[in-house]
Scaffold this active site. Structure first.
Site, PDB file in Angstrom:
ATOM      1  N   GLY A  52       0.730  -1.147   0.345  1.00 26.93           N
ATOM      2  CA  GLY A  52      -0.115   0.286  -0.125  1.00 26.93           C
ATOM      3  C   GLY A  52       1.091   1.414  -0.171  1.00 26.93           C
ATOM      4  O   GLY A  52       1.745   0.848   0.333  1.00 26.93           O
ATOM      5  N   ASN A  53       0.534   2.311   0.568  1.00 28.93           N
ATOM      6  CA  ASN A  53       1.191   3.799   0.415  1.00 28.93           C
ATOM      7  C   ASN A  53       0.560   4.057   2.053  1.00 28.93           C
ATOM      8  O   ASN A  53      -0.762   4.262   2.051  1.00 28.93           O
ATOM      9  CB  ASN A  53       1.613   4.085  -1.013  1.00 28.93           C
ATOM     10  CG  ASN A  53      -0.176   4.764  -1.907  1.00 28.93           C
ATOM     11  OD1 ASN A  53      -0.679   5.439  -1.505  1.00 28.93           O
ATOM     12  ND2 ASN A  53      -0.337   3.744  -2.855  1.00 28.93           N
TER      13      ASN A  53
END
Ligand code: C5P
Length: 401
Positions: free
Chosen positions: A205-206
């Site tokens: 993810g980020n």
């Protein structure tokens, strides 16, 4: 400044939620005059509104005739907000009927008028209701899109009153006195960060929170647009009046962006889609091995949605805006990297955030440079994400015409 709010309450079950709206305005120091319709009194009685607002409540035009309330209330208002707005009151407003105090007030108001519709999905989607909503919007009124969720009885769907806190925010945004220069436009915004799952519990993810995308959505609602947000894993409360399409992965974001942008006038890719995804998804949780050898994860590149949207459009419609989180390096400055990216992506505008030292992500404030494909450069000094949002819409509006 004290805002003189007229809160119209029409006869839907959601009228009880208007009580919280009265509180939000009065506790912020504003003055609220509640004007209920006759049928709404079946749900919430006049005594509740009088107690909460500290002002008398009147439904018809033939009480206290000497005060000429049917004209004075609308004339003195800074904002008329109808929440909930039923299909019936939308129809009456669209056709200029004036058979009670609320509809008279709507005809005499010279201030911003906002409707927060709430009804069953069938009534909202009915062609008559949609035509009335289009008429009201074309006249410069703000009609919030209903939220999706639990309706009365066993039904769920589109038609729910947005959260009172979000209606309150939307109302205050409208009072900021911006031009309604996105009226009649459909804008599509992507927000948040995608997740690429390795196995049922782990993902890549980020750090994108979706705050900038939601700020863009709020600002577009306040300027009169119909707004769709394709939201990747955003946990913030959705802004009032916005169609939110939740997605998880880049592929889902891609599909929903292509669907939502079919009739869009402007598209803003504020989301952070993952550039790479695991080449394969493992159905069961990946286990540690007894010999302590870590698994190798093979990644493949995701399609660039922004580039695809640019390739899919006809001529310069819709206007397309990209975002770029950049850091400078030994080869080039942030702006030089960004100019090259703008050319590569082919979009009309690129909003550049300098993310050196963890700036911007997940924070309420931001600073940016908005680059135009025509060579323009707008420096947006540090400030709230709403400020950058309005700068982006200013630049979009300039290119729409
Ligand atoms: O190339 P970079 O990821 O920096 O570009 C950022 C811009 O491209 C953003 O507007 C982002 O939403 C968009 N993007 C995209 N599809 C991807 C990756 C980024 O549309 N797979």
């Amino acid at each position: 400044m004290v805002i003189e709010v007229v809160l119209g309450v029409s006869g839907g079950i959601a009228s009880y939620k208007a009580a919280e709206l009265v509180r939000l305005f009065t506790e912020s120091g504003h003055s609220v005059r509640v004007v209920p319709t006759e049928s709404s009194l079946n749900f919430v009685g006049a005594a509740t509104w009088e107690a909460l607002s500290g002002k008398p409540v009147q439904v018809g035009v033939f009480e206290h005739v000497d005060e000429v309330a049917h004209v004075r209330i609308g004339q003195g208002a800074d904002l008329v907000l109808v929440a909930p707005a039923t299909a019936n009151v939308l129809a009456k407003a669209a056709h200029g009927l004036a058979d009670d105090l609320l509809t008279n007030t709507l005809l005499t108001a010279r201030c911003p008028v906002m409707f927060a519709p709430a009804m069953h999905t069938e009534m909202w989607e009915n062609a008559a209701t949609q035509a009335n909503v289009a008429t009201l919007r074309a006249r410069g009124h703000i009609v919030l899109e209903p939220a999706v969720g639990r309706l009365t009885g066993v039904d769920t769907g589109k038609g729910r009153l947005p959260a009172p806190t979000e209606i309150f925010r939307a109302a205050l945004n409208v009072l900021e006195d911006r031009a309604l220069d996105l009226t009649g436009r459909h804008v599509v915004i992507s927000a948040g960060g995608t997740r690429e799952f390795l196995d049922p519990v782990r993902f890549l993810g980020n750090r994108s929170s979706g705050r900038q995308g939601y700020a863009l959505a709020e600002a577009a609602v306040a300027r009169g647009a119909r707004v769709t947000v394709v939201a990747a894993n955003v946990t913030l409360p959705p802004p009032a009046g916005v169609d939110v399409v939740p997605v998880v992965s880049t592929e889902e974001l891609r599909q929903q962006m292509h669907l939502a942008t079919a009739d869009a006038d402007a598209v803003v890719m504020a989301a952070a889609p993952a550039d790479f995804r695991p080449a394969e998804f493992v159905d069961a949780k990946i286990k540690k091995t007894p010999d302590g050898v870590a698994p190798q994860i093979h990644l493949v590149e995701n399609p660039d949605i922004l580039v695809e949207l640019v390739a899919a459009r006809t001529s310069k419609h819709p206007v397309i805006v990209g975002f770029a989180a950049e850091t400078g390096d030994a080869d080039a400055t942030v702006i030089e990297h960004a100019r090259a990216k703008l050319a590569r992506k082919g979009c009309d505008l690129l909003v550049v955030n300098d993310v050196s030292d963890g700036k911007v992500f997940g924070r309420d404030d931001t600073e940016a440079v908005v680059l135009g494909a025509d060579g323009s450069l707008i420096d947006v000094p540090p400030g709230p994400k709403s400020g950058l949002a309005h700068t982006v819409w200013d630049a979009v509006v300039h290119r729409l015409d």
